[in-house]
Structures are given as structure tokens and as C-alpha cells.
Design an enzyme around this catalytic site. Structure first.
Site, mmCIF file in Angstrom:
data_model
loop_
_atom_site.group_PDB
_atom_site.id
_atom_site.type_symbol
_atom_site.label_atom_id
_atom_site.label_comp_id
_atom_site.label_asym_id
_atom_site.label_seq_id
_atom_site.Cartn_x
_atom_site.Cartn_y
_atom_site.Cartn_z
ATOM 1 N N GLN A 31 0.556 -0.763 0.393
ATOM 2 C CA GLN A 31 -0.103 -0.028 0.018
ATOM 3 C C GLN A 31 1.028 1.179 0.211
ATOM 4 O O GLN A 31 2.044 1.426 0.436
ATOM 5 C CB GLN A 31 -0.995 -0.101 1.714
ATOM 6 N N HIS A 55 1.464 -4.768 2.987
ATOM 7 C CA HIS A 55 -0.041 -4.864 3.597
ATOM 8 C C HIS A 55 -0.651 -5.923 3.965
ATOM 9 O O HIS A 55 -0.355 -6.635 4.990
ATOM 10 C CB HIS A 55 -1.218 -4.751 2.931
ATOM 11 N N ASN A 91 2.062 -0.570 10.821
ATOM 12 C CA ASN A 91 1.029 -0.500 10.968
ATOM 13 C C ASN A 91 0.968 0.821 10.151
ATOM 14 O O ASN A 91 0.815 1.821 11.308
ATOM 15 C CB ASN A 91 0.480 -0.696 12.185
ATOM 16 N N LYS A 104 -2.159 -9.872 13.589
ATOM 17 C CA LYS A 104 -3.787 -10.359 12.898
ATOM 18 C C LYS A 104 -3.365 -11.054 10.802
ATOM 19 O O LYS A 104 -3.951 -11.882 10.737
ATOM 20 C CB LYS A 104 -4.383 -8.584 13.097
ATOM 21 N N GLN A 105 -1.924 -10.111 11.229
ATOM 22 C CA GLN A 105 -2.305 -10.731 9.165
ATOM 23 C C GLN A 105 -1.741 -12.564 9.787
ATOM 24 O O GLN A 105 -1.948 -12.878 8.413
ATOM 25 C CB GLN A 105 -0.528 -10.046 9.132
ATOM 26 N N HIS A 109 -4.392 -14.372 7.918
ATOM 27 C CA HIS A 109 -3.524 -14.918 6.438
ATOM 28 C C HIS A 109 -2.442 -15.931 6.302
ATOM 29 O O HIS A 109 -2.402 -17.103 5.594
ATOM 30 C CB HIS A 109 -3.158 -13.895 5.310
#
EC number: 4.6.1.19
Length: 221
Positions: A31, A55, A91, A104-105, A109
């Protein structure tokens, strides 16, 4: 007794196989910090850089929903890798929350990336290698084609060709967003085969009705 053992063994195999994710390829998404902050409903807490940063690295499917939140071991801090991750994978909205973002990533994922990336350490080390050692850095790829973050209007073809020149002529996926009447390049995704051994053309292009669809010209970067 043998019959019972066989049933238990078969059940365990079934459970393990059902928790394994199916995916066809990987999306390596980056990003552009300034565009992200301009389009983010919540103001970024830190001044954005004129850079593309990671990202995520996401196992994906060509048809149907992408795998998410697969069964995995508990997340562990990755302090040895953090100095590099802070640079390439911050972040962007709040750099004090980097660890929560990485966690979280991983859960969303990375936990589904086996067998190509069988564990947390392998997942994060691979992202670092791809971005740094393998030079899959979108800012660098664009710069090699003399496209710099100068706030100029670019054509879609100009951006696509620049990225294809750095990725064995494979088609990337681009996301744009209109902010205050200007269309900005927000994200670039480089796609890889399921073993992360080669670039591929990105499947599933964005539909024209998508709010992230990029027009053919006047894309600011």
C-alpha cells in the site's frame, strides 16, 4: 481393538485434512502510505512516507472465498525480525500498534499459507526476503521505470507497464480510490504461484463497479 484404532486414526486424519486450507496462488499486496492515509476514514497517527510498504501476503483462490483464520499454533512475538518489519511492514495508521497488525495478518492469512509457508517464522521471513532480497518492492519497481511519487497524474498503462517490467511481464492488480475529486493509486498486488516460486498474472481483476477500480488515466502518484 484394531477396528477402534483404525476408526480413531481415520477420524484424526479427516480432522487434520479438513483444517488444511486450499489456495491457488499468493497475493503480495503493498500500500502507498500517503494514499492510504488520505482515504482512511480514521486519520493516521503518524505522518505517512512517500513509499509503498507491505500490507500482507495472502493465500488466495481463483474462485470462491479466500481462506482465512485457519487452525494454527498460538502467535509468538518475532522480536528478531521486528527491526526489518517495522521498516517494510508498518501499521501505517498507527505505528505503535505494529505488533497487533502483524499478529492479525498472521492469524487471518499466514495461518492458511501451509504447505508453502508452514509456520509463523517462515511466513514473516519470506515476506522480508521477497521485499528486500528479491527486490519485490513496488516503490523500487516504479522508480526503475522513472516513475517517482511526485503527485503527478499517470495513465493506468504507464503504471502497469512499469510494474510488469519488474515482474517478468506479469499483470499486477491495482487499487485506486477517489479522494476530494482526485484518483490516487492506493495498492499494488503482485501475484505468485502457490509455491511462491514465480510471478503469475493476477487472477480476479476488480470489476468496473468496484470503488477501487482504476481509470485509464489521471491516476495520481
Amino acid at each position: 481393538m484394531i477396528y477402534i484404532f483404525t476408526m480413531v486414526f481415520s477420524l484424526n486424519v479427516l480432522i487434520l485434512s479438513s483444517s488444511a486450507a486450499r489456495y491457488d496462488y499468493f497475493q503480495f499486496t503493498q500500500q502507498y502510505q500517503q494514499a492510504f492515509c488520505n482515504s482512511n476514514p480514521t486519520p493516521c497517527k503518524d505522518p505517512p512516507d512517500k513509499l509503498f510498504t507491505v500490507h500482507g501476503l495472502w493465500p488466495s483462490t481463483k474462485v470462491g472465498r479466500d481462506p482465512e483464520y485457519c487452525k494454527t499454533k498460538r502467535y509468538r512475538k518475532i522480536q528478531r525480525l521486528e527491526p526489518q518489519l517495522e521498516i517494510i511492514w508498518p501499521n501505517v495508521s498507527d505505528r505503535k500498534a505494529n505488533r497487533g497488525f502483524w499478529r492479525k495478518q498472521w492469524y487471518k492469512h499466514g495461518s492458511c499459507a501451509s504447505p508453502a509457508l508452514p509456520n509463523q517464522k517462515h511466513y514473516f521471513e519470506t515476506v522480508i526476503r521477497m521485499f528486500l532480497a528479491e527486490k519485490q518492492n513496488v516503490s523500487r519497481i516504479l522508480s526503475m521505470a522513472t516513475i517517482e511519487p511526485e503527485g503527478k497524474n499517470r495513465t493506468l498503462l504507464e503504471i502497469q507497464n512499469a510494474i510488469r517490467a519488474g515482474t517478468n511481464n506479469m499483470i499486477p492488480k491495482l487499487k485506486c480510490q477517489k479522494v476530494n475529486g482526485m484518483t490516487e493509486l492506493v495498492e499494488v498486488t503482485l501475484c505468485h504461484d502457490s509455491n511462491l516460486t514465480q510471478f503469475i498474472n493476477c487472477p480476479r481483476p476488480l470489476p468496473q463497479a468496484s470503488p477501487y477500480f482504476c481509470p485509464i488515466d489521471d491516476i495520481q502518484y
